[in-house]
Write a protein that holds these residues in place. Structure first.
Motif, mmCIF file in Angstrom:
data_model
loop_
_atom_site.group_PDB
_atom_site.id
_atom_site.type_symbol
_atom_site.label_atom_id
_atom_site.label_comp_id
_atom_site.label_asym_id
_atom_site.label_seq_id
_atom_site.Cartn_x
_atom_site.Cartn_y
_atom_site.Cartn_z
ATOM 1 N N ALA A 109 41.807 43.838 54.128
ATOM 2 C CA ALA A 109 42.033 44.010 52.683
ATOM 3 C C ALA A 109 43.510 43.879 52.347
ATOM 4 O O ALA A 109 43.878 43.329 51.300
ATOM 5 N N HIS A 110 44.368 44.370 53.238
ATOM 6 C CA HIS A 110 45.809 44.314 52.985
ATOM 7 C C HIS A 110 46.439 42.968 53.330
ATOM 8 O O HIS A 110 47.544 42.683 52.880
ATOM 9 N N SER A 151 39.308 38.088 43.856
ATOM 10 C CA SER A 151 38.062 38.751 43.456
ATOM 11 C C SER A 151 37.636 39.827 44.450
ATOM 12 O O SER A 151 36.613 40.496 44.246
ATOM 13 N N GLY A 152 38.421 40.006 45.507
ATOM 14 C CA GLY A 152 38.104 41.035 46.501
ATOM 15 C C GLY A 152 37.356 40.455 47.690
ATOM 16 O O GLY A 152 36.917 39.306 47.675
ATOM 17 N N ILE A 153 37.251 41.270 48.732
ATOM 18 C CA ILE A 153 36.543 40.871 49.953
ATOM 19 C C ILE A 153 35.105 41.331 49.766
ATOM 20 O O ILE A 153 34.788 42.517 49.886
ATOM 21 N N ILE A 154 34.220 40.373 49.445
ATOM 22 C CA ILE A 154 32.827 40.680 49.138
ATOM 23 C C ILE A 154 31.960 39.949 50.161
ATOM 24 O O ILE A 154 31.872 38.721 50.135
ATOM 25 N N LYS A 160 37.732 40.259 38.939
ATOM 26 C CA LYS A 160 38.795 40.987 39.639
ATOM 27 C C LYS A 160 38.197 41.855 40.746
ATOM 28 O O LYS A 160 37.032 42.205 40.712
ATOM 29 N N GLY A 161 39.033 42.276 41.664
ATOM 30 C CA GLY A 161 38.540 43.169 42.691
ATOM 31 C C GLY A 161 39.427 43.268 43.911
ATOM 32 O O GLY A 161 39.273 44.174 44.710
ATOM 33 N N GLY A 162 40.357 42.351 44.118
ATOM 34 C CA GLY A 162 41.230 42.381 45.294
ATOM 35 C C GLY A 162 42.184 43.549 45.241
ATOM 36 O O GLY A 162 42.441 44.130 44.189
ATOM 37 N N ILE A 163 42.718 43.868 46.409
ATOM 38 C CA ILE A 163 43.531 45.075 46.521
ATOM 39 C C ILE A 163 44.746 45.061 45.587
ATOM 40 O O ILE A 163 45.155 46.106 45.097
#
Lengths: 155, 155
Positions: free
Chosen positions: A68-69, A75-78, A148-151
């Motif tokens: 994640a970092h 959009s995030g790790i999905i 959206k959604g990433g750290i």
């Protein structure tokens, strides 16, 4: 922040490190994996592991934190799932990092705002020993999707 | 306590339950999966999940806890890997339990004190919705091996 069109086969992302200690092995195991070989070095000596070993779920969860970092998808790790292999036991004193590689980028045929990205991530200690491999197919959006959604995303 | 010879295809083990709350979703995510859709219901509304969702790693780790308590293998739950699939998001208010089924029992040809046991475990909420499936091959010993490690083993 990365979108689908920013990713290509062979891209690699190297994480920071995370130190494994007796204390964090035991604290994780007390709640999530309360088996003697994760709770006590003395009990672990009579077990298959021959000494205190981290729960594989602790290694997986730490790997997620490090990905994640280090792999900033907007959009995030999905992921819909993951195939984990624990190649060698993770021990107190290990300093882990994760190397994530892009294996495939597959734009969706039916939904133009997204695609699937296959990744392979290795969790490796300071001596170059691979403790875990992690294979997953991620859902990644194009910038136009506005998801959206990433750290690092503002929230 | 169960040894290799106690297990047969089709045996099933039902766990106790574990309640998912906003608080335990956020606490897990802050350390292991710090993405907005696991940290804030407000931020999650702008994401793919449309509302707060538990990290898959929290679901996997809780599943391990529930299996350790409900499937009492004398030598412990020792897996070389796992194939996880997150079928639907786990939400605040879910009360999870795990149903573990034995798919195969394969005695080792070269090492008579052990074998491999393939399991399939479903993590299900109070409405019968399957949140996660879990497939793994476990290393299980015969009583003669004298290996300890299960949750109820004296240590």
């Amino acid at each position: 922040m990365l979108y689908l069109d920013d990713l290509k086969i062979g891209d690699r992302f190297i994480s920071e490190t995370y130190a494994i200690t007796d204390e964090n092995i035991i604290a994780f195991a007390e709640h999530y994996d309360p088996q003697p070989f994760h709770l006590s070095d003395t009990a672990a000596k009579e077990s298959f592991f021959g000494g205190l070993a981290a729960s594989g779920w602790q290694v997986g969860s730490i790997t997620m934190r490090l990905i994640a970092h280090s792999f900033p998808v907007a959009s995030g790790i999905i992921g819909g799932g993951v195939d984990l292999r624990w190649l060698t036991p993770t021990r107190p004193g290990d300093i882990l990092h994760v190397e994530t590689e892009i294996l495939e980028v597959i734009p969706s045929k039916s939904k133009p705002d997204r695609g699937v990205v296959k990744i392979h991530a290795k969790t490796i200690n300071q001596h170059g020993e691979t403790r875990q491999t992690f294979d997953s197919s991620l859902l990644v959006f194009r910038a136009s999707a506005g998801i959206k959604g990433g750290i690092f995303a503002p929230s």
